[in-house]
Design a protein around this motif. Structure first.
Motif: not given
Lengths: 318, 311
Positions: A92, A97, A109, A170-171, A174
């Motif tokens: 999910d 991001r 990642e 800022t978000v 990613s």
């Protein structure tokens, strides 16, 4: 040449495999420029799939004009595309991001790191998105204001209707685009069309733009079409239409329509009572570049966006 | 106890969603406790329900120090919880990635803004949170390293561990981060479970909050002193990853002490049952996190160990 960028073993008899198609010149010199065309980060955004197909078809049809390296990545989130899931199934997780990723982190990642490593050193990247299932977007390039100076000239080459320079959040640090720009790979984010659908005309428009961009970079020597001169939005206001009432939204405008302040753009209806809950009016004059496609709305649901004029922006800044 | 609807949202086809706050005592905004923000946070909801029950009793017996108000918001996400979804029921966005919110923005930004307006300006903010990786933790208090965090305050919960996490870009839109930015001392409490109710760790969480409120002079209550917490930085935890995918057999559990070379888990061939891989402890220490689901992929983080720590 189809290559695996990264592969991870899933629990039962399958690998999560991210693949790319690398197109090389007939006679490589080792000094070619490289462009990455990437899409499919969100599994419900499919517009880029046709772009990948059509671009590769044209390159394969005239290989003698290919003078650089073209890496096409149709599916960064293959499990998502294959299962109609925007995020990465099981986790999910919004794949856009987790960049730039890390070998030390969880599987996704690690995959993100492998993707960034694979694209590192490229001379250009175009990351194609298709909004989501709720909104239709006119073909546009979105550029973070931090990188505007460098990227706006490229954004003008790619045959979109406009280039939206937005403020940094800022978000968004990613995202793949932010991470690649940070390591020196100029990356344009294209938004066009709507989720779960393919708008063929937009696909052809962007392929023409990609070939034009590649020609400017010396990667393509074939013929290109005359591209559009996009509106650059850095000095223009953007008007947002958000629902205040819940119900069923019916739009009354098309993407690209010019509207005046106060024009009726749609209605939110109540199918149980037969009443109009809210009439949606244009907050500013300008061009409709985003329009809601999915009818069910709550308070706050985005119904559209309007690109206003320079005078609105000046008023906003004042 | 006063019950108050702090935010409501109309729905096209369902009943209005109401976010309810329970308020105890009167006076300055002393402490705010937030439970489930995601639809799968059932344990967090349960912990809040037990806390509200206990605070109601304590208020009735005059245990709330005068001049203090305690607010508990047990659930922000029941619209999702009622239909078995983790994120927002309509567009799958995460309310805990929308703070401080925007009251003219999209739906989940509006929910976050409505909630944040009510929860900000407290001296202490406590959230029962969940982690995105599927697994169990040792109960702990987690804080963001914003430069405003106080690990010594966090240790007053009396839970065994305090973890300090360096915020990543994606963390800047969480409730915890924004509480700190708005000068609230913010703590996230993690118990063992999320999707299921775990009575033992729920009791521990309720006790930890009551202990903290007592130590902060907000509550008069006698309970066990708890632990003197060990403070750890998240990056110091040793991560252990899988090298193959398959069926996961967990052999060691959170809280257990392990030695270098111990077998932590086995990964089995999904059809033939043979052990494909043994996951070996690369260090001695205490298991802080362990993967729980029965299947694993390659390259997954399945254990986190606090290095060189002993029971």
């Amino acid at each position: 040449m189809i290559e695996t960028v990264s592969a991870m073993e899933l629990p039962v008899e399958e690998h999560l495999r991210i693949r790319k198609h690398r197109v090389l010149p007939l006679h490589p010199t080792g000094k070619e420029k490289r462009i990455c065309v990437v899409t499919g980060t969100h599994g419900d955004e499919l517009e880029g799939q046709f772009v990948c197909y059509e671009l590769l078809r044209r390159l394969k049809a005239q290989p003698e004009y290919v003078k650089g390296i073209v890496d096409v990545y149709p599916a960064l989130n293959p499990l998502g595309i294959d299962s109609i899931s925007r995020g990465v199934p099981m986790f999910d997780l919004d794949m856009n991001r987790i960049f730039p990723g890390t070998e030390e982190g969880p599987m996704m990642e690690t995959l993100a790191k492998h993707i960034v490593d694979d694209m590192a050193g490229a001379d250009m990247c175009v990351d194609i998105h298709a909004s989501n299932i709720f909104l239709m977007e006119m073909p546009q390039v979105r550029i973070n204001e931090e990188t505007a100076e460098k990227l706006v000239p490229y954004g003008k080459m790619i045959n979109v209707d406009f280039v939206w320079v937005h403020s940094n959040a800022t978000v968004l640090e990613s995202t793949l685009a932010y991470s690649l720009n940070k390591i020196g790979v100029p990356t344009l984010v294209v938004e066009m069309g709507v989720g779960m659908r393919i708008t063929k005309a937009y696909g052809y428009q962007l392929v023409a733009g990609l070939l034009n961009l590649m020609k400017e970079l010396g990667i393509w020597e074939g013929e290109v079409e005359q591209v559009k001169e996009p509106i650059v939005s850095s000095d223009r206001a953007v008007g947002y239409l958000n629902a205040e009432k819940a119900g069923i939204f019916l739009p009354m405008v098309e993407i690209g329509d010019m509207v005046e302040t106060g024009d009726e753009l749609g209605q939110i209806l109540n199918p149980l009572t037969g009443d109009v809950e809210e009439v949606i009016e244009a907050p500013i004059a300008g061009m409709v570049f985003t329009r809601r496609e999915y009818p069910v709305v709550y308070s706050g649901s985005l119904l559209g966006r309007i690109l206003g004029g320079k005078e609105d922006r000046e008023e906003e800044m004042a | 106890m006063r019950k108050e609807v702090i935010y409501s949202l109309s729905s096209p086809y369902r009943e209005e969603m109401k976010v309810t706050a329970y308020r105890f005592g009167h006076g300055k905004k002393a402490a705010c406790i937030v439970g489930s923000i995601r639809g799968n946070e059932v344990q967090q909801l349960y912990v809040c329900s037990q806390l509200i029950k206990k605070l109601t009793e304590l208020e009735a017996s005059g245990a709330i120090v005068s001049g203090n108000e305690i607010t508990v918001i047990p659930s922000v996400s029941h619209h999702s919880m009622n239909i078995g979804k983790r994120f927002w029921a309509v567009d799958n966005t995460d309310v805990n990635r929308m703070f401080p919110g925007y009251d003219l923005g999209e739906t989940t930004q509006r929910i976050a803004a409505g909630v944040f307006e009510e929860v900000k300006n407290y001296d202490y903010g406590i959230q029962f949170a969940s982690f995105y990786m599927p697994g169990d933790f040792i109960p702990h208090v987690r804080m963001m390293d914003t430069g405003k965090q106080s690990a010594s305050l966090a240790s007053l919960f009396g839970l065994p561990y305090v973890v300090i996490r360096k915020p990543r870009p994606i963390d800047t839109t969480t409730l915890n981060y924004n509480w700190q930015v708005w000068d609230t001392n913010a703590f996230s409490i993690y118990t063992n479970e999320t999707d299921e109710v775990d009575e033992a760790s729920a009791r521990q969480a309720v006790a930890a909050v009551l202990r903290f409120l007592t130590r902060m002079g907000i509550l008069r209550y006698h309970n066990h002193s708890g632990y003197i917490a060990t403070v750890i930085a998240e990056e110091e935890l040793r991560q252990i990853k899988t090298n193959v995918g398959g069926i996961y057999r967990r052999l060691k559990h959170p809280g257990e002490e392990v030695h270098m070379g111990d077998v932590l888990a086995e990964i089995l061939h999904p059809f033939e049952g043979e052990v494909l891989s043994q996951i070996i402890a690369p260090t001695e220490g205490i298991i802080f996190f362990a993967h729980k689901k029965p299947l694993v992929t390659e390259n997954e983080v399945i254990y986190k160990i606090i290095r060189r720590l002993h029971e």
